[in-house]
Scaffold this active site. Structure first.
Site, PDB file in Angstrom:
ATOM      1  N   ASP A   1      51.189 -18.262  71.280  1.00  0.00           N
ATOM      2  CA  ASP A   1      51.560 -18.898  70.015  1.00  0.00           C
ATOM      3  C   ASP A   1      53.046 -19.252  70.042  1.00  0.00           C
ATOM      4  O   ASP A   1      53.454 -20.127  70.779  1.00  0.00           O
ATOM      5  CB  ASP A   1      51.195 -17.972  68.850  1.00  0.00           C
ATOM      6  CG  ASP A   1      51.261 -18.681  67.515  1.00  0.00           C
ATOM      7  OD1 ASP A   1      50.879 -19.863  67.444  1.00  0.00           O
ATOM      8  OD2 ASP A   1      51.714 -18.079  66.529  1.00  0.00           O
TER       9      ASP A   1
ATOM     10  N   ASP B   1      58.823 -16.024  66.014  1.00  0.00           N
ATOM     11  CA  ASP B   1      58.378 -16.398  64.671  1.00  0.00           C
ATOM     12  C   ASP B   1      58.961 -15.414  63.675  1.00  0.00           C
ATOM     13  O   ASP B   1      58.927 -14.189  63.903  1.00  0.00           O
ATOM     14  CB  ASP B   1      56.848 -16.358  64.561  1.00  0.00           C
ATOM     15  CG  ASP B   1      56.185 -17.564  65.214  1.00  0.00           C
ATOM     16  OD1 ASP B   1      56.892 -18.340  65.883  1.00  0.00           O
ATOM     17  OD2 ASP B   1      54.956 -17.712  65.066  1.00  0.00           O
TER      18      ASP B   1
ATOM     19  N   ARG C   1      59.544 -27.574  67.806  1.00  0.00           N
ATOM     20  CA  ARG C   1      59.897 -26.400  66.998  1.00  0.00           C
ATOM     21  C   ARG C   1      61.057 -25.611  67.601  1.00  0.00           C
ATOM     22  O   ARG C   1      60.898 -24.472  68.030  1.00  0.00           O
ATOM     23  CB  ARG C   1      58.688 -25.485  66.786  1.00  0.00           C
ATOM     24  CG  ARG C   1      57.570 -26.119  65.999  1.00  0.00           C
ATOM     25  CD  ARG C   1      56.512 -25.093  65.628  1.00  0.00           C
ATOM     26  NE  ARG C   1      55.461 -25.680  64.795  1.00  0.00           N
ATOM     27  CZ  ARG C   1      54.458 -25.002  64.260  1.00  0.00           C
ATOM     28  NH1 ARG C   1      54.357 -23.691  64.487  1.00  0.00           N
ATOM     29  NH2 ARG C   1      53.555 -25.604  63.520  1.00  0.00           N
TER      30      ARG C   1
END
Length: 449
Positions: free
Chosen positions: A271, A275, A327
């Site tokens: 992923d 994060d 990102r």
């Protein structure tokens, strides 16, 4: 029997000398070979250690609200003063080894860095600068790379170290590859310090920082992380519980504050690489080398999760390198200072956002890909222009190469940028030098790192 005054003075002098030698020995940080996994309890610090995840969540919400910085200009001034005083005070050859990177120049010039490991905790910058990790605790030496039992971990393993209910500065006895059966749930007031060894966390679960405070992750190679879960996992000495599926992030920061992620090499995960979600704040992501990944950094849980409006994150001195797609970061609510990073690769975009984040880009170097349709640094994700044109996104002193460009919006002098400022930016001309050693360092004992 008559004792002369001279004899008494000599005895007193010898006793004083003995006391000073004992104090010097006690204050010196021990070498790794002298450290023990049997720790001595020091003063207790605030923690969530004796409670379930639900209780931790409530306590974390209170701490996260207090962690948000109301006046970041004070942070900028204090950090710059601290850096100046630190380098002047130590007299460790700053001008012979300094790079202009204020984190590295705070500790890397010291040839005795291994004996002074905890000095790193005084070198933080940005919104996460108050993260002390395990500075006020003892050392814990990881001697065993295995992860046989996530509920009852063996002493000497990394999992056994991170669940302890007291501050710990965690180091490694030798090079190792650690394949975690389940996500590694880190307790409050921990530093994971890989300097001096080659430590890989790979091919299994990776690091979860959930509803805790004061964690430093430094000097690790984290890659090929995979989803884990549907299993029991211990999160503290007194609690373990059922974990649903984890996404496979390299480092997941969830409802936590005062977190510093520094000098790691991160790549190839299922992923994200880093994060930060669910009200996390007071975070610095610095000096990391990111490569070979799609969705690199996500900051914010969802557009509807308004608790993330308190989020403040500094992204500084990182190298966004080969094989990255998007990102770097992707922001939702909150305030984000992107400063002095080197962007050498992206395929879609570098910095994205939704839900009206404030993004302050200063002193970065953006080198666009050859694809003529991917030159733009910025991307407003699934938002019409009539909505995003009022968002505060600005670029100051950035260097644009190969046709790169930044689409600014909002009010250039808006007061909201004060909440998205966390340190003074260096000239973009210095970015190559500042970021030249991004990623896990190859530190050797007895030498400047």
């Amino acid at each position: 029997m008559v004792v002369s005054t001279k004899f008494i003075l000599n005895v007193c002098f010898m006793l004083l000398l003995f006391v000073l030698l004992v104090q010097e020995h006690t204050m010196a940080s021990p070498q790794i070979s002298q450290l023990s996994n049997v720790e001595i309890e020091t003063h207790r610090l605030p923690s969530f250690n004796d409670s379930s995840m639900a209780a931790r969540e409530k306590e974390a919400e209170k701490l996260n609200e207090r962690a948000a910085v109301a006046n970041p200009q004070e942070v900028v001034s204090m950090v710059e003063t601290h850096i100046q005083n630190s380098t002047e005070r130590r007299n460790l050859g700053f001008f012979s080894c300094g790079t202009g990177n204020p984190i590295d120049d705070c500790w890397r010039c010291d040839a005795n860095w291994q004996r002074n490991r905890k000095r790193l905790a005084d070198c933080g910058i940005g919104f996460g600068r108050n993260a002390i990790g395990g500075r006020d605790g003892k050392y814990y030496v990881v001697t065993d790379s295995r992860d046989d039992d996530p509920v009852n971990p063996r002493p000497g393993t990394l999992r056994h170290a991170v669940i302890q209910d007291r501050p710990l500065w965690i180091v490694f006895k030798r090079d190792m590859v650690i394949q975690l059966k389940q996500e590694l749930i880190v307790n409050s007031f921990k530093t994971i310090d890989g300097r001096g060894t080659n430590v890989h966390i790979a091919n299994g679960g990776c690091i979860t920082i959930q509803y805790v405070t004061n964690v430093i992750v430094h000097g690790l190679h984290i890659h090929d992380c995979v989803p884990t879960g549907n299993a029991m996992v211990r999160s503290s000495e007194t609690h373990f519980g059922w974990r649903t599926m984890a996404d496979g992030d390299a480092i997941s920061i969830f409802g936590s504050s005062h977190i510093w992620v520094d000098h790691n090499s991160l790549s190839h995960c299922a992923d994200g690489l880093v994060d930060a979600v669910m009200g996390s704040t007071a975070i610095t992501i610095s000096n990391n080398h990111f490569t070979h990944h799609n969705e690199v950094i996500l900051l914010g849980h969802s557009d509807s999760y308004t608790r993330d409006k308190q989020m403040q994150v500094t992204i500084a001195y990182n190298h966004f390198g080969e094989g990255l797609i998007q990102r770097m970061p992707r922001c939702r609510h909150g305030y984000f200072h992107v400063v002095n990073n080197d962007y050498t690769h992206w395929e879609m975009y570098a910095i994205g956002g939704s839900a009206d984040p404030t993004i302050n880009s200063q002193g970065n170097r953006y080198n666009a890909p050859t694809n003529p349709f991917a030159k733009e640094v910025t991307k407003r994700v699934e938002t019409p222009e009539g909505q995003w044109k009022g968002w505060n996104w600005r670029s100051e002193g950035d260097l644009y190469l190969n046709g790169a460009y930044f689409t600014a919006s909002g009010a250039g002098a808006s007061a909201s940028y004060a909440r998205a400022s966390s340190l003074g930016a260096k000239s973009s001309a210095m970015v190559g030098t500042i970021t030249s050693n991004a990623g896990a360092l190859g530190c050797k004992r007895g030498r400047q790192c």
